[in-house]
Write an enzyme that holds these catalytic residues in place. Structure first.
Site, PDB file in Angstrom:
ATOM      1  N   CYS A  63      -3.136   9.208   2.780  1.00  9.92           N
ATOM      2  CA  CYS A  63      -2.776   8.779   1.429  1.00  9.92           C
ATOM      3  C   CYS A  63      -3.952   8.839   0.478  1.00  9.92           C
ATOM      4  CB  CYS A  63      -2.190   7.369   1.452  1.00  9.92           C
ATOM      5  SG  CYS A  63      -3.360   6.115   1.949  1.00  9.92           S
ATOM      6  N   GLU A  91       0.881  -1.166   0.000  1.00 11.29           N
ATOM      7  CA  GLU A  91       0.000   0.000   0.000  1.00 11.29           C
ATOM      8  C   GLU A  91       0.915   1.210   0.000  1.00 11.29           C
ATOM      9  OE1 GLU A  91      -1.764   3.027   0.661  1.00 11.29           O
ATOM     10  OE2 GLU A  91      -2.444   2.427   2.648  1.00 11.29           O
TER      11      GLU A  91
END
Length: 510
Positions: free
Chosen positions: A288, A254
């Site tokens: 993010c 990720e």
């Protein structure tokens, strides 16, 4: 959720202080919160071995036994929500209620993972097909054993629990390496699990190893690790993958994003502006899947920008004595990246709508910054900023908005505001998740998989895909009765094979 700056969890090769322990510091005051060990390779390997021994017991409990114990953990977390959230707030500097929201979402995901593991992963019968009709076919998803989780500092409980909760529900044990900025949060998770599950004293289900980059690297290379779940930048992710490749350990990556928000001409501008500000400024922009780029259709751009200006101008940055709406940068060095992005965007011709270069303060805080009409080749558009900066660019139509949104190596999340074409626009975006007429909604829905493409990584946490991510498929074919004519045998004759070919041609060749 990740960050380019979150890489400190794994990039530093040694303890910069050169000692056997390190301090967790308050981003608000600089005060020492606690000290934690710098774990070396011997300790990491011993921890993985103990987790591997515990994995056999944990797997043997079955889905029902694991669900009971994870439900007990969920209850402890719910009862002690404020205590856990206080550690999150102290170590990250985020407002207390933001930390509470993070724990709330974590509890909901833990509940979903434990409650749905049996349905998603349990053995299921599948059709054997015409040619193998004498077989009973089934598939189940078996645990990997020990899962290593390398977590970030920006959401130090929600993000890693997207791997930890799902890995545990699937029957694995976990060794967790948190960021050196937020080790206390990891220990709170381990403490609450031990309080909920008495057997943890004998069978370590969630073990914590602390330290700097060398500790994370040792976890990647430790024999017995079945998979590594990593959160950080693509550059660091490549190094993690290289370390894992030494033992052919699979990885889940990720790796951050540069997420766009598209505002169509028929959008609810009040809601879109609110989403742009909250999505870009909450957690001081250290998200993010936060909003970093906005593409708004020209016909509504003026009104939209005014609404964004009004909302962002009201936000207050906290201090040592006042939390405010935004906390400080959790990692002080991140301010230099934000300052560079703001400065270059303005020097390239961008218009400051809110704030500017002087919004980046020497004390590690950053006031909200909104800049319009920034060239697409500016670093404020091409690189992950990870701070409270939102770029708003006008586009002639949605087609151009989609083109620009996709013109990046990242592909994590996106947001679309459109009264009539939300689904159509979402389907055209190259990313892992999309929120329509809301922002970051997908992260709060446990049944939806979370992850990206391209530079944003691969693999999925959350949802059924997130459960399967920490398993291996096991297929079983059981013969129910013998065929009158053997096909998979040296007793097979030419006549038998001719008959088989004839059946296949009759069924599939017409």
């Amino acid at each position: 959720m990740s960050a380019t700056a979150a890489d400190s969890a794994v990039t530093a090769s040694t303890d910069p202080a050169g000692g056997a322990d390190f301090a967790s510091l308050s981003p608000r005051t600089g005060a020492e919160l606690a000290r934690y060990a710098v774990h070396d390779g011997d300790h990491v390997r011993a921890t993985v071995r103990a987790a591997g021994e515990a994995a056999a017991w944990w797997d043997g409990l079955g889905f029902a036994g694991r669900r009971t114990r994870l439900a007990a953990w969920r209850k402890v977390l719910a009862r002690q929500l404020d205590r856990v959230a206080r550690v999150v707030a102290d170590e990250t500097g985020k407002p207390f209620d933001d930390a509470r929201l993070e724990v709330v979402l974590t509890i909901d995901h833990l509940d979903w993972a434990s409650g749905n593991a049996a349905k998603v992963l349990g053995r299921k019968s599948v059709s054997p097909g015409l040619l193998m009709a004498n077989q009973a076919a089934s598939v189940a998803y078996r645990p990997l054993g020990v899962v290593g989780v390398i977590g970030p500092w920006n959401y130090p409980i929600f993000t890693p629990m997207g791997s930890i909760a799902y890995a545990l529900a699937a029957g694995n044990t976990v060794v967790f390496k948190p960021s050196e900025l937020t080790p206390g949060v990891a220990h709170e998770l381990a403490r609450t699990l031990a309080e909920a599950v008495p057997e943890v004293g004998r069978y370590p289900l969630l073990s914590v190893v602390t330290g700097f980059g060398a500790t994370g690297a040792e976890l990647c290379r430790a024999p017995g690790v079945g998979k590594i779940a990593f959160t950080g930048s693509a550059a660091t992710g490549r190094r993690v993958m290289a370390a894992c490749a030494e033992n052919l350990v699979p990885v889940l990556m990720e790796c951050g994003g540069k997420d766009p928000l598209i505002v169509d001409a028929d959008a609810d501008l009040d809601a879109a502006a609110d989403a742009a500000v909250w999505g870009g400024m909450s957690n001081a922009g250290q998200t993010c899947v936060g909003v970093e780029r906005v593409y708004v259709v020209e016909t509504v751009a003026g009104r939209f920008l005014e609404k964004v200006r009004a909302a962002a101008s009201k936000l207050q940055v906290g201090s040592a004595s006042n939390e405010g709406d935004l906390g400080p940068m959790t990692m002080p060095s991140q301010t230099a990246i934000v300052r560079r992005h703001v400065t270059e965007a303005l020097s390239a011709g961008g218009r400051a709508i809110v704030g500017g270069a002087d919004s980046v303060h020497d004390d590690g805080t950053i006031s909200p910054v909104v800049i319009a009409d920034v060239p697409e080749d500016s670093v404020a558009v091409t690189e992950e900023t990870f701070g409270p900066l939102v770029v708003v660019n006008r586009v002639p139509d949605v087609d151009e908005a989609v083109r620009r949104a996709n013109a990046t190596g990242y592909g994590l999340g996106a947001t679309v505001f459109s009264a009539k074409r939300g689904d159509e626009i979402a389907a055209r975006l190259r990313c892992g998740m999309v929120s329509i007429n809301g922002v970051i909604s997908f992260a709060g829905i446990p049944s939806l998989p979370f992850g990206g493409v391209g530079e944003s990584g691969f693999g999925r946490i959350h949802g059924a895909d997130g459960l399967r991510e920490f398993t291996r498929a096991q297929s079983v074919a059981r013969q129910r009765f013998a065929l009158p004519v053997a096909v998979t045998s040296f007793r097979r004759t030419a006549k038998t094979m001719q008959a088989l070919v004839g059946v296949v041609r009759a069924r599939h060749g017409r």
